[in-house]
Design a protein around this motif. Structure first.
Motif, PDB file in Angstrom:
ATOM      1  N   LYS A   1       0.843  -1.209   0.000  1.00 54.32           N
ATOM      2  CA  LYS A   1       0.000   0.000   0.000  1.00 54.32           C
ATOM      3  C   LYS A   1       0.875   1.254   0.000  1.00 54.32           C
TER       4      LYS A   1
ATOM      5  N   GLU B   1     -11.273   0.610  -1.798  1.00 55.07           N
ATOM      6  CA  GLU B   1     -10.870   1.307  -0.575  1.00 55.07           C
ATOM      7  C   GLU B   1     -12.106   1.766   0.213  1.00 55.07           C
TER       8      GLU B   1
ATOM      9  N   ASN C   1     -13.064   0.095   3.802  1.00 58.31           N
ATOM     10  CA  ASN C   1     -13.246   0.937   4.995  1.00 58.31           C
ATOM     11  C   ASN C   1     -14.622   0.683   5.615  1.00 58.31           C
TER      12      ASN C   1
ATOM     13  N   LYS D   1     -14.255  -2.520   7.417  1.00 64.25           N
ATOM     14  CA  LYS D   1     -13.247  -2.502   8.482  1.00 64.25           C
ATOM     15  C   LYS D   1     -13.680  -1.691   9.708  1.00 64.25           C
TER      16      LYS D   1
ATOM     17  N   GLY E   1      -5.421   5.386   2.628  1.00 68.76           N
ATOM     18  CA  GLY E   1      -6.411   5.040   1.600  1.00 68.76           C
ATOM     19  C   GLY E   1      -7.195   6.233   1.099  1.00 68.76           C
TER      20      GLY E   1
HETATM   21 MG   LIG Z   1      -8.587   2.582   4.288  1.00 68.62          MG
END
Ligand SMILES: [Mg+2]
Ligand SMILES: Nc1ncnc2c1ncn2[C@@H]1O[C@H](COP(=O)(O)OP(=O)(O)OP(=O)(O)O)[C@@H](O)[C@H]1O
Length: 254
Positions: free
Chosen positions: A74, A153, A157, A160, A220
């Motif tokens: 990343k 992304e 997110n 997550k 991100g």
């Molecule tokens: Mg992220």
């Protein structure tokens, strides 16, 4: 001891972007070796030969090594994205629904908990549902790799930063004149008003205390913003702590 050429390069390097790239490349080699060997041991030897402790330790080494490798990847991708200019984009016509579907699959595959659970029989308990409401014929002109990353992304997110047992994520697309909007809605942790503008800054992550768990660099969304700038688009956020977030992307049709 003689210095390796890469170490000299790092010492002489004044440009932070190049410096980051050199450091990332330097980290990749030992990491690939750690991951390669731990994978080889895990796949070749029958696990019964190991004590439960050794088997668990090997799995953990491999899991954490893979995590570190993803973090370094990343960082390398960040380095590439920040130095891109609009003329570098490989724009082509993309079917929006297809690219959202691919990104949704990739985002779900990334989630370790879902991957583990779906191998067993309790998928419903740890269910993540990404509902896509997008006209099948909607097209955008964009760089496929960058747009795929951007969508993945936002979706990863949404998965997550979400402690709900059942994670429902809604993606909605609409065509308004000469622009297209894509909104990604989750019902997860949400973001406090004082943090909403900061989340697009480099390396910014909202306090771990609020979001429950943190994996990643806080890079991100910086990349998402840069990718949108390159495409002449923009992003806005509506969020409430505890209720969830809506990230809305606006992109010109051409
Ligand atoms: Mg992220
Ligand atoms: N959907 C969301 N719900 C709640 N908080 C979010 C959401 N998306 C982003 N955030 C907050 O914004 C911060 C920055 O997000 P960003 O994607 O840039 O970084 P990250 O996901 O933490 O790490 P990385 O993307 O580098 O792996 C996150 O750490 C999190 O605190």
């Amino acid at each position: 001891m003689e210095k390796e050429p890469i170490a000299e390069n790092i010492q002489n390097e004044k440009d932070p972007t190049k410096m980051l790239s050199l450091v990332s490349h330097k980290l990749k080699t030992p990491l690939s070796i750690i991951n390669g060997y731990s994978e080889a041991i895990l796949s070749q030897s029958s696990k019964e030969k190991f004590s439960p402790f050794t088997a668990k330790a090997l799995e953990e080494i491999n899991k954490q090594g893979t995590k570190l490798c993803n973090l370094v990847d990343k960082l390398l991708f960040f380095n590439k994205v920040v130095s891109l200019q609009a003329k570098d984009l490989a724009k082509k016509t993309l079917n929006l629904k297809n690219i959202i579907k691919t990104s949704a699959n990739d985002a779900i595959a990334q989630d370790e908990e879902i991957a583990t659970v779906s191998a067993g029989s309790t998928v419903a308990k740890k269910g993540t549902f990404i509902e896509i409401d997008c006209p099948s014929n909607l097209e955008i002109k964009a760089d496929e790799e960058l747009m795929g990353f951007l969508l993945e992304e936002l979706l990863s997110n949404a998965i997550k930063f979400n402690n709900k047992a059942e994670k429902i994520i809604k993606v909605q697309c609409a065509h308004h004149g000469d622009s297209i909007s894509i909104s990604v809605r989750d019902y997860g942790a949400g973001i406090r008003p004082q943090d909403v503008n900061k989340i697009f800054e480099n390396f910014y992550q909202v306090d771990d205390y609020f979001t429950g768990q943190i994996d990643g660099w806080g890079l991100g969304l910086t990349m998402v913003k840069k990718i949108l700038e390159l495409h002449g688009g923009s992003i806005s956020v509506i969020s409430d702590r505890g209720l969830g977030s809506i990230f809305t992307v606006s992109l010109p049709v051409e």
